[in-house]
Design a protein around this motif. Structure first.
Motif, PDB file in Angstrom:
ATOM      1  N   UNK A 131       0.404  -1.393   0.039  1.00 32.31           N
ATOM      2  CA  UNK A 131       0.363  -0.373   0.108  1.00 32.31           C
ATOM      3  C   UNK A 131       0.848   1.364  -0.270  1.00 32.31           C
ATOM      4  N   UNK A 132       0.300   2.382  -0.691  1.00 33.82           N
ATOM      5  CA  UNK A 132       0.891   3.696  -0.553  1.00 33.82           C
ATOM      6  C   UNK A 132      -0.452   4.532  -0.800  1.00 33.82           C
ATOM      7  N   UNK A 133       0.218   5.735  -0.555  1.00 37.06           N
ATOM      8  CA  UNK A 133      -0.332   6.892   0.054  1.00 37.06           C
ATOM      9  C   UNK A 133       0.381   8.604  -1.066  1.00 37.06           C
ATOM     10  N   UNK A 134      -0.242   9.545  -1.538  1.00 37.46           N
ATOM     11  CA  UNK A 134       0.274  10.618  -1.602  1.00 37.46           C
ATOM     12  C   UNK A 134      -0.382  11.426  -0.116  1.00 37.46           C
ATOM     13  N   UNK A 135       0.705  12.066  -0.024  1.00 38.18           N
ATOM     14  CA  UNK A 135       0.380  13.138   1.223  1.00 38.18           C
ATOM     15  C   UNK A 135      -0.482  14.304   0.505  1.00 38.18           C
ATOM     16  N   UNK A 136      -1.722  13.989   1.068  1.00 40.22           N
ATOM     17  CA  UNK A 136      -2.586  14.618   0.316  1.00 40.22           C
ATOM     18  C   UNK A 136      -3.119  16.361   0.796  1.00 40.22           C
ATOM     19  N   UNK A 137      -2.163  16.144   2.135  1.00 38.76           N
ATOM     20  CA  UNK A 137      -2.635  17.828   2.659  1.00 38.76           C
ATOM     21  C   UNK A 137      -1.381  18.945   2.135  1.00 38.76           C
ATOM     22  N   UNK A 138      -0.391  17.937   1.481  1.00 42.22           N
ATOM     23  CA  UNK A 138       0.986  18.765   0.764  1.00 42.22           C
ATOM     24  C   UNK A 138       0.733  18.943  -0.587  1.00 42.22           C
ATOM     25  N   UNK A 139       0.915  20.459  -0.879  1.00 44.02           N
ATOM     26  CA  UNK A 139       0.863  21.183  -2.494  1.00 44.02           C
ATOM     27  C   UNK A 139       1.772  21.611  -3.064  1.00 44.02           C
ATOM     28  N   UNK A 140       2.813  21.286  -2.303  1.00 42.54           N
ATOM     29  CA  UNK A 140       4.197  22.316  -2.643  1.00 42.54           C
ATOM     30  C   UNK A 140       5.165  20.948  -2.712  1.00 42.54           C
ATOM     31  N   UNK A 141       4.995  19.733  -2.481  1.00 40.28           N
ATOM     32  CA  UNK A 141       6.890  18.814  -2.536  1.00 40.28           C
ATOM     33  C   UNK A 141       6.047  17.823  -2.867  1.00 40.28           C
TER      34      UNK A 141
ATOM     35  N   UNK B 116      -4.117   5.666   4.708  1.00 36.41           N
ATOM     36  CA  UNK B 116      -4.225   6.740   4.056  1.00 36.41           C
ATOM     37  C   UNK B 116      -3.839   8.400   4.572  1.00 36.41           C
ATOM     38  N   UNK B 117      -4.130   9.086   3.760  1.00 38.79           N
ATOM     39  CA  UNK B 117      -3.684  10.683   4.705  1.00 38.79           C
ATOM     40  C   UNK B 117      -4.351  11.437   4.365  1.00 38.79           C
ATOM     41  N   UNK B 118      -4.459  12.346   5.636  1.00 40.43           N
ATOM     42  CA  UNK B 118      -5.465  13.336   6.186  1.00 40.43           C
ATOM     43  C   UNK B 118      -5.549  14.403   5.034  1.00 40.43           C
ATOM     44  N   UNK B 119      -6.315  14.725   4.714  1.00 33.00           N
ATOM     45  CA  UNK B 119      -6.644  16.141   3.633  1.00 33.00           C
ATOM     46  C   UNK B 119      -6.240  17.406   4.131  1.00 33.00           C
TER      47      UNK B 119
ATOM     48  N   UNK C  99      -1.438  14.108   9.665  1.00 36.89           N
ATOM     49  CA  UNK C  99      -1.864  12.839  10.039  1.00 36.89           C
ATOM     50  C   UNK C  99      -2.779  11.544   8.782  1.00 36.89           C
ATOM     51  N   UNK C 100      -2.426  10.351   9.468  1.00 35.15           N
ATOM     52  CA  UNK C 100      -2.622   9.321   8.960  1.00 35.15           C
ATOM     53  C   UNK C 100      -3.705   7.961   9.833  1.00 35.15           C
ATOM     54  N   UNK C 101      -3.969   7.249   8.837  1.00 40.29           N
ATOM     55  CA  UNK C 101      -4.824   5.709   9.015  1.00 40.29           C
ATOM     56  C   UNK C 101      -3.909   4.983   8.640  1.00 40.29           C
ATOM     57  N   UNK C 102      -3.690   3.783   9.998  1.00 37.90           N
ATOM     58  CA  UNK C 102      -2.758   2.738   9.393  1.00 37.90           C
ATOM     59  C   UNK C 102      -3.526   1.638   9.648  1.00 37.90           C
ATOM     60  N   UNK C 103      -4.265   0.755   8.051  1.00 35.71           N
ATOM     61  CA  UNK C 103      -5.036  -0.764   8.630  1.00 35.71           C
ATOM     62  C   UNK C 103      -4.361  -1.973   8.347  1.00 35.71           C
ATOM     63  N   UNK C 104      -4.254  -2.250  10.080  1.00 36.74           N
ATOM     64  CA  UNK C 104      -3.391  -3.213   9.899  1.00 36.74           C
ATOM     65  C   UNK C 104      -3.210  -4.728  10.380  1.00 36.74           C
ATOM     66  N   UNK C 105      -3.204  -5.877  10.348  1.00 35.72           N
ATOM     67  CA  UNK C 105      -2.878  -7.045  10.533  1.00 35.72           C
ATOM     68  C   UNK C 105      -1.439  -7.557  11.676  1.00 35.72           C
ATOM     69  N   UNK C 106      -2.290  -8.295  12.778  1.00 32.26           N
ATOM     70  CA  UNK C 106      -0.824  -8.569  13.532  1.00 32.26           C
ATOM     71  C   UNK C 106      -1.390  -9.995  14.146  1.00 32.26           C
ATOM     72  N   UNK C 107      -0.033 -10.959  14.693  1.00 30.56           N
ATOM     73  CA  UNK C 107      -0.356 -11.916  15.593  1.00 30.56           C
ATOM     74  C   UNK C 107      -0.362 -12.118  16.743  1.00 30.56           C
TER      75      UNK C 107
ATOM     76  N   UNK D 219      -2.801   7.757  13.566  1.00 31.39           N
ATOM     77  CA  UNK D 219      -1.598   8.032  13.973  1.00 31.39           C
ATOM     78  C   UNK D 219      -1.059   9.385  13.438  1.00 31.39           C
ATOM     79  N   UNK D 220       0.278   9.976  13.456  1.00 29.78           N
ATOM     80  CA  UNK D 220       0.932  11.048  13.624  1.00 29.78           C
ATOM     81  C   UNK D 220       2.185  10.564  13.332  1.00 29.78           C
TER      82      UNK D 220
END
Length: 394
Positions: free
Chosen positions: A18-28, A72-75, A80-88, A100-101
């Motif tokens: 999985x990847x996501x763009x840093x949605x709130x960053x519009x310069x870099x 998913x990155x916050x707009x 700020x972002x979310x991580x959906x993960x699997x653990x054992x 997360x932050x």
């Protein structure tokens, strides 16, 4: 090949999905990339692309919670972002979701700490702000921030449920919930989802088996339903950012399809024979919606020109003052010739990957930059060819 168009390849040490763009960053241009390993500690790679020098700068954030299935990155907040993960744990696999932050300074550079009396490398901090409640028997989990300025709504998808949360500093309140109905007596699990950025983001659409369903979060009712959108499982969906009602879907039938949600008896257009295996991801360019990406298990990333069904018609161009003009009347014959050569269809096929391409994203800052990720951990940044770029701009 022009050096400015040469791919930039970054190899992660662990499998990745999985990847996501840093949605709130519009310069870099920045991307977040999550790893997926049950045995080793997982990581989030914070990758910044310098397009002037054609190099990337990466920082690794430790993600000790489990293998990452969705990011998913916050707009509104770049950290700020979310991580959906699997653990054992306790001989049991479970899915979880956290908000997360990333610890970043005012220039969006990671804050690094060096352990006292140690010569080890500096470590980047990742702060877990809160956990989102997830049902115990969840087998699929994703979270999507609402792409509307000033709003922190979060849609969490789990099995057949769509739960909308209002996220504040350290809490998440459930606003509404929708459970997909049974079809022919059996459950229809969600495979993916996407916010509609139009109409203040009141509709969220999900791919479920071979169909696509849109849910109106305000009325808590079905907005649209595209039955049998594909001949096999639908893997992804994306809304056209510039043209209302238009969506793109892809699936296990190796096809990419375009739809008008007002009239979905037949697709607006179907792209066939370009992929030879499952198509996992499809994305509209967030600035120029005639540019569309797809990636699949055949290890290919394909860039399309779909101007005929985009927000800008063939026979008209928009001038700097916002007025429409007939491009055929241009005095620049070379410009007209370049325009005429931009036919609908495949612009380029990118085959630098050697494993299934599970995710791809456009940059949130640069209309001409996109990234793709294959399961073997190969992260690649490519750019739209200059001839295409200037054909759109000039």
């Amino acid at each position: 090949m022009d050096l400015d168009e040469a791919p930039i390849i970054h190899g992660l040490e662990l499998p990745s999905r999985c990847i996501c763009a840093q949605s709130a960053e519009t310069n870099i241009t920045r991307f977040l990339v999550g790893t997926q390993s049950l045995r080793q500690e997982n990581q989030i790679h914070y990758i910044e692309f310098d397009d002037e020098n054609n190099v990337i700068d990466k920082t690794v954030f430790s993600h000790p919670f489990g293998e990452i299935w969705h990011l998913s990155a916050n707009y509104n907040d770049s950290q700020l972002f979310t991580s959906c993960y699997q653990s054992y744990d306790d001989a049991k696999l479970s899915l979880s979701c956290i908000v997360g932050r990333l610890s970043l300074d005012e220039n969006m550079k990671p804050n690094l700490t060096i352990p006292d009396g140690s010569n080890t490398n500096a470590a980047a901090k990742l702060e877990k702000i809160l956990s989102i409640e997830v049902e115990d028997n969840a087998t699929k989990l994703m979270a999507h921030w609402k792409p509307i300025e000033g709003e922190n709504d979060l849609m969490v998808l789990s099995n057949t449920k769509m739960n909308l949360y209002d996220v504040e500093r350290s809490s998440a309140a459930l606003s509404s919930s929708y459970d997909l109905p049974l079809r022919k007596g059996h459950l229809c699990p969600i495979t993916n989802g996407r916010w509609n950025p139009h109409h203040s983001g009141k509709v969220f659409a999900v791919a479920t088996e071979q169909s696509v369903l849109g849910w109106d979060v305000r009325s808590n009712q079905k907005a649209f339903f595209i039955e049998n959108a594909h001949g096999q499982l639908v893997r992804d969906i994306d809304f056209n950012p510039n043209k209302m009602y238009y969506v793109v879907t892809c699936g296990d039938d190796c096809q990419v399809r375009f739809w008008d949600t007002r009239n979905f008896e037949e697709p607006v257009q179907v792209l066939v024979d370009d992929h030879s295996h499952w198509v996992w991801s499809a994305r509209f360019n967030p600035f120029h919606d005639q540019l569309v990406l797809s990636g699949g298990s055949d290890s290919k990333v394909i860039l399309y020109n779909m101007k005929a069904i985009s927000s800008e018609p063939y026979d008209q161009e928009v001038s700097s003052d916002g007025e429409y003009s007939d491009s055929s009347k241009s005095d620049d014959d070379e410009y007209v010739a370049e325009k005429s050569e931009m036919k609908d269809g495949v612009i380029g096929v990118y085959e630098e990957h050697e494993d299934s391409v599970y995710a791809l994203e456009w940059s949130a800052a640069d209309p001409w930059t996109f990234a793709s990720l294959s399961y073997d951990g190969r992260f690649i940044i490519n750019r739209v060819p200059k001839t295409v770029k200037y054909g759109i701009l000039l």
